[in-house]
Design a protein around this motif. Sequence first.
Motif, PDB file in Angstrom:
ATOM      1  N   LEU A   1       0.836  -1.199   0.000  1.00  0.00           N
ATOM      2  CA  LEU A   1       0.000   0.000   0.000  1.00  0.00           C
ATOM      3  C   LEU A   1       0.876   1.256   0.000  1.00  0.00           C
ATOM      4  CD1 LEU A   1      -2.884   1.037   0.057  1.00  0.00           C
ATOM      5  CD2 LEU A   1      -2.802   1.002   2.542  1.00  0.00           C
ATOM      6  N   ARG A   2       1.925   1.208   0.810  1.00  0.00           N
ATOM      7  CA  ARG A   2       2.873   2.307   0.824  1.00  0.00           C
ATOM      8  C   ARG A   2       3.460   2.564  -0.555  1.00  0.00           C
ATOM      9  NH1 ARG A   2       7.497   2.324   5.317  1.00  0.00           N
ATOM     10  NH2 ARG A   2       6.205   2.332   7.181  1.00  0.00           N
ATOM     11  N   ILE A   3       3.898   1.477  -1.194  1.00  0.00           N
ATOM     12  CA  ILE A   3       4.562   1.629  -2.487  1.00  0.00           C
ATOM     13  C   ILE A   3       3.567   2.147  -3.515  1.00  0.00           C
ATOM     14  CG2 ILE A   3       5.691   0.354  -4.357  1.00  0.00           C
ATOM     15  CD1 ILE A   3       6.782  -1.503  -2.056  1.00  0.00           C
ATOM     16  N   PHE A   4       2.354   1.571  -3.478  1.00  0.00           N
ATOM     17  CA  PHE A   4       1.328   1.991  -4.425  1.00  0.00           C
ATOM     18  C   PHE A   4       1.026   3.484  -4.269  1.00  0.00           C
ATOM     19  CE2 PHE A   4      -3.217   2.752  -5.239  1.00  0.00           C
ATOM     20  CZ  PHE A   4      -3.263   2.432  -6.580  1.00  0.00           C
ATOM     21  N   MET A   5       0.789   3.903  -3.019  1.00  0.00           N
ATOM     22  CA  MET A   5       0.388   5.294  -2.790  1.00  0.00           C
ATOM     23  C   MET A   5       1.554   6.246  -3.060  1.00  0.00           C
ATOM     24  SD  MET A   5      -2.844   5.654  -1.558  1.00  0.00           S
ATOM     25  CE  MET A   5      -4.158   4.494  -1.241  1.00  0.00           C
ATOM     26  N   SER A   6       2.760   5.785  -2.820  1.00  0.00           N
ATOM     27  CA  SER A   6       3.921   6.609  -3.137  1.00  0.00           C
ATOM     28  C   SER A   6       4.005   6.809  -4.645  1.00  0.00           C
ATOM     29  CB  SER A   6       5.171   5.917  -2.610  1.00  0.00           C
ATOM     30  OG  SER A   6       6.312   6.531  -3.123  1.00  0.00           O
ATOM     31  N   PHE A   7       3.794   5.734  -5.378  1.00  0.00           N
ATOM     32  CA  PHE A   7       3.861   5.791  -6.842  1.00  0.00           C
ATOM     33  C   PHE A   7       2.785   6.723  -7.395  1.00  0.00           C
ATOM     34  CE2 PHE A   7       2.490   4.174 -10.970  1.00  0.00           C
ATOM     35  CZ  PHE A   7       3.674   4.257 -11.669  1.00  0.00           C
ATOM     36  N   THR A   8       1.539   6.543  -6.941  1.00  0.00           N
ATOM     37  CA  THR A   8       0.457   7.375  -7.471  1.00  0.00           C
ATOM     38  C   THR A   8       0.678   8.851  -7.122  1.00  0.00           C
ATOM     39  OG1 THR A   8      -0.792   6.789  -5.498  1.00  0.00           O
ATOM     40  CG2 THR A   8      -1.344   5.622  -7.518  1.00  0.00           C
ATOM     41  N   THR A   9       1.250   9.094  -5.937  1.00  0.00           N
ATOM     42  CA  THR A   9       1.496  10.487  -5.549  1.00  0.00           C
ATOM     43  C   THR A   9       2.477  11.144  -6.505  1.00  0.00           C
ATOM     44  OG1 THR A   9       1.141   9.852  -3.253  1.00  0.00           O
ATOM     45  CG2 THR A   9       2.154  11.980  -3.647  1.00  0.00           C
ATOM     46  N   VAL A  10       3.547  10.421  -6.821  1.00  0.00           N
ATOM     47  CA  VAL A  10       4.526  10.970  -7.756  1.00  0.00           C
ATOM     48  C   VAL A  10       3.877  11.175  -9.125  1.00  0.00           C
ATOM     49  CG1 VAL A  10       6.737  10.560  -8.878  1.00  0.00           C
ATOM     50  CG2 VAL A  10       6.436   9.959  -6.490  1.00  0.00           C
TER      51      VAL A  10
ATOM     52  N   GLY B   1       6.184  23.854   6.420  1.00  0.00           N
ATOM     53  CA  GLY B   1       6.628  24.798   5.398  1.00  0.00           C
ATOM     54  C   GLY B   1       6.106  24.406   4.032  1.00  0.00           C
ATOM     55  N   HIS B   2       6.232  23.123   3.714  1.00  0.00           N
ATOM     56  CA  HIS B   2       5.788  22.622   2.406  1.00  0.00           C
ATOM     57  C   HIS B   2       4.316  22.939   2.150  1.00  0.00           C
ATOM     58  CE1 HIS B   2       4.366  19.810  -0.623  1.00  0.00           C
ATOM     59  NE2 HIS B   2       3.586  19.268   0.293  1.00  0.00           N
ATOM     60  N   PHE B   3       3.445  22.569   3.089  1.00  0.00           N
ATOM     61  CA  PHE B   3       2.029  22.748   2.742  1.00  0.00           C
ATOM     62  C   PHE B   3       1.581  24.206   2.839  1.00  0.00           C
ATOM     63  CE2 PHE B   3       1.166  21.129   7.215  1.00  0.00           C
ATOM     64  CZ  PHE B   3       0.544  22.241   7.711  1.00  0.00           C
ATOM     65  N   HIS B   4       2.384  25.037   3.549  1.00  0.00           N
ATOM     66  CA  HIS B   4       2.032  26.455   3.498  1.00  0.00           C
ATOM     67  C   HIS B   4       2.408  27.076   2.145  1.00  0.00           C
ATOM     68  CE1 HIS B   4       1.238  26.341   7.873  1.00  0.00           C
ATOM     69  NE2 HIS B   4       0.472  27.384   7.610  1.00  0.00           N
ATOM     70  N   TYR B   5       3.421  26.525   1.496  1.00  0.00           N
ATOM     71  CA  TYR B   5       3.713  26.994   0.138  1.00  0.00           C
ATOM     72  C   TYR B   5       2.537  26.697  -0.794  1.00  0.00           C
ATOM     73  CZ  TYR B   5       8.474  28.719   0.211  1.00  0.00           C
ATOM     74  OH  TYR B   5       9.576  29.511   0.410  1.00  0.00           O
ATOM     75  N   VAL B   6       2.036  25.466  -0.693  1.00  0.00           N
ATOM     76  CA  VAL B   6       0.997  25.061  -1.639  1.00  0.00           C
ATOM     77  C   VAL B   6      -0.371  25.582  -1.198  1.00  0.00           C
ATOM     78  CG1 VAL B   6       0.504  23.134  -3.155  1.00  0.00           C
ATOM     79  CG2 VAL B   6       2.240  22.869  -1.426  1.00  0.00           C
TER      80      VAL B   6
ATOM     81  N   ILE C   1       7.396  16.356  -3.866  1.00  0.00           N
ATOM     82  CA  ILE C   1       7.772  15.084  -4.498  1.00  0.00           C
ATOM     83  C   ILE C   1       8.628  14.212  -3.574  1.00  0.00           C
ATOM     84  CG2 ILE C   1       9.053  14.072  -6.429  1.00  0.00           C
ATOM     85  CD1 ILE C   1       7.876  16.326  -8.148  1.00  0.00           C
ATOM     86  N   PRO C   2       9.690  14.761  -2.946  1.00  0.00           N
ATOM     87  CA  PRO C   2      10.403  13.909  -1.979  1.00  0.00           C
ATOM     88  C   PRO C   2       9.499  13.422  -0.836  1.00  0.00           C
ATOM     89  CG  PRO C   2      11.231  16.166  -1.925  1.00  0.00           C
ATOM     90  CD  PRO C   2      10.386  16.043  -3.143  1.00  0.00           C
ATOM     91  N   LEU C   3       8.537  14.256  -0.444  1.00  0.00           N
ATOM     92  CA  LEU C   3       7.638  13.834   0.634  1.00  0.00           C
ATOM     93  C   LEU C   3       6.789  12.633   0.236  1.00  0.00           C
ATOM     94  CD1 LEU C   3       6.350  17.185   2.177  1.00  0.00           C
ATOM     95  CD2 LEU C   3       7.684  15.425   3.325  1.00  0.00           C
TER      96      LEU C   3
END
Lengths: 256, 532
Positions: free
Chosen positions: B311-320, B385-390, B366-368
């Motif tokens: 599940l981790r790998i799948f969700m990481s892939f879809t996120t990218v 910091g990241h989500f305040h940018y977006v 992307i690294p996240l």
Amino acid sequence: MQEAAVHSEHETSVWPMVVGASVLLAAMSLLTYFHWQQPTLGVILAGLTVAVLAIGVTGWAREFFQHGTEEGLGPIAVAAFIISEVIIFGTVFVTFWLYRITHFDTWGSYVPEGLDATFAIWLTLILWSSSFTIVLSERAFSRGDKNGAMTWLIATIVLGSLFVVLHMNEWVHLVDEGFTVSSNVFGSSFYALTGVHTSHVLVGLGIHLVLLSVLANGMMTSDRPTFYKGAALYWHFVDIMWLLVAANAYLIGGSA
Amino acid sequence: MSEAVATQPTPWFRASFKEWIFTTDHKKIAVLYGMTSLLFFSVAGLMGMAIRFELTAPGVQFLDPDLYNYLLTGHGAVMLLWWAIAFWGAFSNFLIPLFIGARDVAFPRLNQLSYWWFFSASILVLITLIPSENIRMMWTGYPPFSLNDNAGPTAIYVLIIILIAGSTLGTGVNFITTVLRMRAKNVTLGNTNLMTHALISSIVVQLVGVPAFVGAVIMLFLDKYIGTQFFSASSGGDPVLYQHLFWFYSHPAVYVMILPAFGVFSEVLSTMSQKPIFGRVSMIWAIWGIAGLGFIVWAHHMFTSGMPDWLRIFMSFTTVLIGVPTGIKIFNWVATLHKGAIKLNTAMLFTLGGIFMFLIGGLTGIPLALPAFDIHVHDSAFVVGHFHYVLGMAVTLGAFSGVYYWYPKITGRMINEAIGKTSFWLIIVGSNLLYFPMMMAGLEGMPRRYVDYPEIQYWIDMQEIATVGGVLLMIGVIVTFIAWFKGLSGPEAGRNPWNSNSLEWRLASPPPPHNFDSYPVEVDEDWTPYKY
Ligand SMILES: [Cu+2]
């Protein structure tokens, strides 16, 4: 397109605000009852909620039927709403299945003696015949047969109410037997599945009552079927969901 | 056709108080949403500033930990739900009927009711300002903490979510029906504004996603007050289930916030470059691609919560993978600018700034998405910091850009560009000073959500810079409010000050109460909003 004419007559309406007030009252009554722990006041507020809601809905319906014109868009909106309803039911199904799988080895000990799948079949027959009666009612309505429409609509309401009463009666028996929401994860998810469904039946019955009243006082005539179509669509959805709920709660949940 | 409404009728906003309260006009309801949203935005902004000042130095200065937790919860919940989502409700209301050439939405009364649901939720938020009613469970409301009495009244949190969901669903069915059935002749889903797609996709995402969040919080409510065992680990329940249900909506919710900003970027870039938007069809596909993919990435918020590896790998892939449609959009925006007659006014500056902030937020996202990196910075200031940018800046700059861009249409007046541009530079400099150091501190291990932190010089330096940035940002926002307020007495705008072919600019500025002067509205078969 006559939309311009339709809406220009109604720049304002007080009724959405009245219904909105009942929404706020409902929230306050829940807070008062559960969080501030003033049960009496909470119940009073709940009663007030129902009263304000009834006033708001009545006024809204009157305004719609007396001044608005039919644009026929209701069923699309109901269909879109049903999509989100499916997700609501989905969360409960996901929850149930998660526990059903992860508690596979001990599930048998969760299932109460009194849980009876044949009873669910009776409930199914009752609810499904109400889907049938509402179709008959709608047909009579579109023929302009007001009495036929009302008779079958009342039959629908009676069947729906019978379903709720029998179902609640069953809950009482199960609780007496010691099977409560806190017994185990099956208890929690059984009452969640059946409870979320019954709450939808109650909403559907409320809509039928509004339908019945606008039919009875002659406001809704067969050239204005949108509200009827939307209500019937919703009722069919609730009936179909029952099959899934019953199959999960009684068959898959009830087997050890 | 545009000459037909040359005589200026009464502007839409000239109405009695009673008319404003009971209105079913989409434009007035838009203003009700917008004003409520801005009010709560200001309150949540002040909450953020209080947090900022507290964090400037290690130790506990002037907020006790409970109050700090309330401010974090309030800032998060209100900024996301009342600002980043609800402010777009104002845009949907004002613009969608105009974009598609409709008189109003499909169900004007339901539209007013949706606002009252929102208003009721707002009242509950105000109740939490009472100290004994402070909610402190963070906007995520994770159990088991949220079931603890320490976390404040669970019931208020749950009801806030349910009421705002009711508003969302009412708006959702209404606007979906409107766009499907009330478009003017020859306005199709293919040639309508990208902003229509952006707003409607975000509405569809809400319609599908919000119910999962509602289901989760109802179970939370039942666990606390009725005694169910859904999330109680000691009785066999599963707290992580709540996280799954929560993020099933709350990840897509970030697209609810950002997709409309993308819509604004497209409209503004095209108009201010006087060029058709590059790759218009690919833009539509990208919008819906992002909206769809958004539903199969949620577990990237939970890489440390425990889940199967697949599940981790799948969700990481879809996120990218979401980087692809997003990249397409950024490429198309840049290509739209190429050889355009660029007009660098306030609206355009805010759009360019918004894209810039989104780019930084996206690249740090992307690294996240990669568990190998994420588990190290999970719950650190890097994520904040990241989500305040977006969500913070790309959304806010997009929303401000939208207001600056449509201001002449809405009010009939032009704002003062000098004030607007001053605000922009204060905001862009301030927000980068605020959020970049946050990410730096996070990479050096600074955790998020704590009122206190040890005396690590690097962290202190970063926090001090961030506070300077925060003050600049706040001043910048105030300057924008001043620009909007003073703009009300600015010079007259005329019908189409930006020279756009989009339908709303055919109306007088401000539009008459009934929008278009005759119905049905009709456009040429080869019409697009982006013809110059
Ligand atoms: Cu996410």
